[in-house]
Enzyme design. Structure first.
Site, mmCIF file in Angstrom:
data_model
loop_
_atom_site.group_PDB
_atom_site.id
_atom_site.type_symbol
_atom_site.label_atom_id
_atom_site.label_comp_id
_atom_site.label_asym_id
_atom_site.label_seq_id
_atom_site.Cartn_x
_atom_site.Cartn_y
_atom_site.Cartn_z
ATOM 1 N NE ARG A 27 49.467 -0.873 -22.266
ATOM 2 C CZ ARG A 27 50.606 -0.961 -22.890
ATOM 3 N NH1 ARG A 27 50.691 -1.604 -24.030
ATOM 4 N NH2 ARG A 27 51.676 -0.403 -22.381
ATOM 5 C CB SER A 64 26.754 0.852 -12.389
ATOM 6 O OG SER A 64 26.998 1.134 -11.048
ATOM 7 C CG HIS A 65 23.121 3.848 -11.832
ATOM 8 N ND1 HIS A 65 24.460 4.044 -12.013
ATOM 9 C CD2 HIS A 65 22.509 4.840 -12.508
ATOM 10 C CE1 HIS A 65 24.646 5.118 -12.771
ATOM 11 N NE2 HIS A 65 23.471 5.620 -13.087
ATOM 12 C CG ASP A 235 23.942 0.231 -7.861
ATOM 13 O OD1 ASP A 235 24.456 -0.496 -6.993
ATOM 14 O OD2 ASP A 235 24.611 0.901 -8.677
ATOM 15 C CG ASP A 237 27.643 -1.727 -9.567
ATOM 16 O OD1 ASP A 237 26.640 -1.038 -9.261
ATOM 17 O OD2 ASP A 237 28.763 -1.227 -9.738
ATOM 18 C CG ASP A 239 28.341 1.003 -6.941
ATOM 19 O OD1 ASP A 239 27.142 0.823 -7.253
ATOM 20 O OD2 ASP A 239 29.195 1.464 -7.728
ATOM 21 N NE ARG A 240 24.439 4.865 -8.385
ATOM 22 C CZ ARG A 240 23.977 5.843 -9.142
ATOM 23 N NH1 ARG A 240 22.704 6.195 -9.053
ATOM 24 N NH2 ARG A 240 24.758 6.479 -9.984
ATOM 25 C CB THR A 304 29.986 14.029 -9.655
ATOM 26 O OG1 THR A 304 29.140 15.020 -9.071
ATOM 27 C CG2 THR A 304 29.213 12.746 -9.848
ATOM 28 C CD GLU A 323 29.582 10.288 -5.864
ATOM 29 O OE1 GLU A 323 29.799 11.190 -6.680
ATOM 30 O OE2 GLU A 323 29.552 9.097 -6.178
ATOM 31 C CB SER A 325 24.280 9.771 -7.065
ATOM 32 O OG SER A 325 25.632 9.501 -6.726
ATOM 33 C CE LYS A 336 28.212 4.658 -6.433
ATOM 34 N NZ LYS A 336 29.216 4.933 -7.474
HETATM 35 C C1 VG1 Z 1 26.392 9.106 -11.487
HETATM 36 C C2 VG1 Z 1 26.302 9.810 -10.148
HETATM 37 C C3 VG1 Z 1 27.644 9.794 -9.453
HETATM 38 C C4 VG1 Z 1 28.149 8.343 -9.325
HETATM 39 C C5 VG1 Z 1 28.182 7.705 -10.702
HETATM 40 C C6 VG1 Z 1 28.593 6.241 -10.666
HETATM 41 O O1 VG1 Z 1 27.268 9.795 -12.343
HETATM 42 O O2 VG1 Z 1 25.847 11.136 -10.310
HETATM 43 O O3 VG1 Z 1 27.527 10.405 -8.204
HETATM 44 O O4 VG1 Z 1 29.430 8.319 -8.747
HETATM 45 O O5 VG1 Z 1 26.895 7.781 -11.299
HETATM 46 O O6 VG1 Z 1 27.690 5.466 -9.933
HETATM 47 P P1 VG1 Z 1 26.769 10.814 -13.497
HETATM 48 O O7 VG1 Z 1 28.059 11.331 -14.073
HETATM 49 O O8 VG1 Z 1 25.965 10.022 -14.471
HETATM 50 O O9 VG1 Z 1 25.965 11.851 -12.823
HETATM 51 V V1 VG1 Z 1 27.575 3.808 -10.308
HETATM 52 O O10 VG1 Z 1 26.466 3.087 -9.270
HETATM 53 O O11 VG1 Z 1 27.143 3.788 -11.893
HETATM 54 O O12 VG1 Z 1 29.121 3.297 -10.081
HETATM 55 CO CO CO Z 2 26.556 1.047 -9.126
#
Ligand code: VG1
Ligand code: CO
Length: 509
Positions: A27, A64-65, A235, A237, A239-240, A304, A323, A325, A336
């Site tokens: 904002r 994201s993923h 993934d 975006d 970051d994974r 997390t 992490e 994940s 990440k």
């Molecule tokens: C998941 C993972 C977490 C990660 C998050 C964002 O969250 O467990 O470790 O940081 O996704 O990743 P959750 O709360 O759904 O378990 V990403 O690639 O969406 O930025």
């Molecule tokens: Co991601």
């Protein structure tokens, strides 16, 4: 530049009561916008650009993923001036404001040319003067920062020298494709066939762009025949990351960050900057703790979500973190970073000239092995999941639960502690409660239940299980075999299948 001022309309609107952002919102009055060419930029690159340009914040439009596109999810990430995900104090405020929103400004005739790099200035009515949009090459700043972190000449030798290895990188039709092509192929000389699914597609080709053994099964299959020495997937975006060795040898993400920690000086950045601390999220295995112990480097255990690492990095206390994940990264940015993790691994391979599998097994021989598995039950009914968690919490907080012994076959597990994980940020004292239920047994084996916060329908119940084994005769088992007893205990304690109406998890890692 347009000739006459463009009309600005103010439209009435009503609050959406359910817009609580996971990581996002904005904002500020905007005088200047920076956008990646053709609207593409990876999450780590955005973090890098925010920091470099000293931007006040950034918005990333991504699920994201999650599976995306017209029939999938859409999402918004909001990053602050440090370049990382907004802390909860900020997202709570945004959520509050989203419930009282009364108007918004829109400029329907504004046409930005997303395809051409450079500045475009628009003459808008009233408070938005002047309005500048800068289209930037999405790769350039980010690639530059990687050049300062890694030894590109050394990596080039590994990927295209006389004795080069073969790699296969799967962008899963997410945004990393252009980065892979430019940095790994063009610059480091890896052949074009090492970049697969590198055309970003709005629906990710109908696939779920989450780099794990289930959703990136094609890459695992491709790796099986032994043509490639190293494989990785990213993934949507960017970051994974998932790291694979020859024949599809899988590196568990909890192990990956531990291996990078143990070999950290293969990365020139750390030779210069030094190593201030390591960190992992609570459900991540303690493999990193073993390295921290031996190297006498401080280790932090956070809830997390990457935002908790950011606070430690800003305070100069953290250099490397991960992490379970599939997230790995360092303090070069505040997200990440999938490609960074790949270059980190390649730096280790270039230095040690061993296979991924040899590096991993040698690591287990030295530090012991933290067997690890995660069961995901996706899109579970929220009420059923919350009720299950409440009942579990009640059960584990009963005094009688501590010291209880569970016997499965020949193995015995005695409960040592059990709690609902709570974190007090060592920098600013912010307390985060309710971050997952932990049952910790004598010897360090753990069963953890946690509800996810990134799904878009129902909720994901995560069941994390890990167990430490230091006997080198027992470190080469299949994790599902090694952890079978703990899995049985977890299922029995939670009645998760009955409670969720499922016969098994949707994804096993
Ligand atoms: C998941 C993972 C977490 C990660 C998050 C964002 O969250 O467990 O470790 O940081 O996704 O990743 P959750 O709360 O759904 O378990 V990403 O690639 O969406 O930025
Ligand atoms: Co991601």
């Amino acid at each position: 530049m347009t000739d006459s001022p463009l009309q600005v309309l103010t439209l009435p609107t009503a609050p959406y009561p359910d817009q609580r952002p996971g990581t996002s919102g904005l904002r500020k009055k905007v005088g200047r916008l920076v956008i990646g060419q053709n609207g593409i930029m990876s999450t780590p690159a955005v973090s890098c650009v925010i920091r470099k340009m000293k931007a006040i914040s950034g918005i990333i439009l991504t699920a994201s993923h999650n599976p995306g596109g017209p029939d999938g999810d859409f999402g918004i990430k909001f990053n602050t001036a440090k370049g990382g995900p907004a802390p909860q104090a900020v997202t709570n405020k945004i959520f509050q404001m989203s419930r009282t929103i009364e108007e918004y400004a829109i400029c329907p005739d504004l046409r930005v040319d997303l395809g051409t790099t450079g500045k475009q200035t628009f003459d808008l009515e009233n408070k938005f003067k002047p309005f500048t949009v800068e289209i930037v090459d999405p790769v350039e700043s980010y690639a530059n920062s990687l050049r300062n972190i890694f030894d590109f000449a050394f990596l080039k030798e590994l990927l295209s020298g006389d004795n080069h290895i073969q790699i296969c990188l799967d962008a899963m039709h997410g945004v990393v494709g252009p980065y892979v092509k430019k940095i790994l192929c063009e610059e480091l000389g890896s052949p074009a066939n090492s970049a697969i699914n590198c055309e970003p597609l709005e629906n990710f080709g109908g696939h779920h762009p989450d780099p794990n053994l289930t959703n990136a099964a094609d890459l695992v299959e491709t790796m099986r025949n032994g043509q490639y020495d190293f494989g990785a997937a990213f993934d949507g975006d960017g970051d994974r990351n998932m790291i694979l060795g020859k024949h599809g040898f899988f590196v568990n993400p909890s192990d990956s960050v531990a291996v990078i920690a143990a070999n950290i000086f293969c990365i020139p950045y750390f030779q210069h900057a030094g190593v201030r601390g390591f960190a992992r999220s609570m459900p991540t295995s303690a493999a990193l703790d073993m390295v921290a112990k031996v190297t006498k480097i401080q280790l932090y255990e956070t809830p997390t979500g990457w935002k908790f690492f950011g606070s430690l990095m800003d305070a100069g206390r953290l250099s490397l973190c991960g992490e379970e994940s599939f997230g790995t990264g360092s303090d070069h940015i505040r997200e990440k970073d999938g490609l960074w993790a790949v270059l980190a691994w390649l730096s280790i391979l270039a230095t040690r000239r061993q296979s991924v599998e040899d590096i991993m097994t040698e690591h287990w021989r030295t530090y012991g092995r933290n067997y690890y598995t995660r069961f995901d039950y996706e899109e579970v009914d929220l009420d059923a999941a919350v009720e299950m968690m409440l009942d579990l919490e009640l059960m584990i907080s009963d005094k009688a639960f501590i010291k209880q012994v569970f016997t499965v076959g020949e193995k015995k597990y005695q409960v040592e502690t059990a709690d609902n994980f709570e974190y007090s940020d060592p920098v600013d004292g912010t307390i985060s409660r309710n971050q997952g239920l932990r049952i910790i047994f004598k010897g360090g084996s753990r069963i953890i239940f946690r509800l996810g916060g990134t799904g878009s329908f129902g909720v994901t119940v995560h069941l994390y299980i890990d167990s430490y084994e230091k006997d080198i005769n027992k470190i080469f088992q299949d994790p599902q075999v090694a952890l079978a007893e703990l899995v049985a205990i977890a299922l029995q304690l939670s009645h998760i299948h009955e409670r969720t109406g499922r016969s098994g998890p949707t994804v096993i890692t």
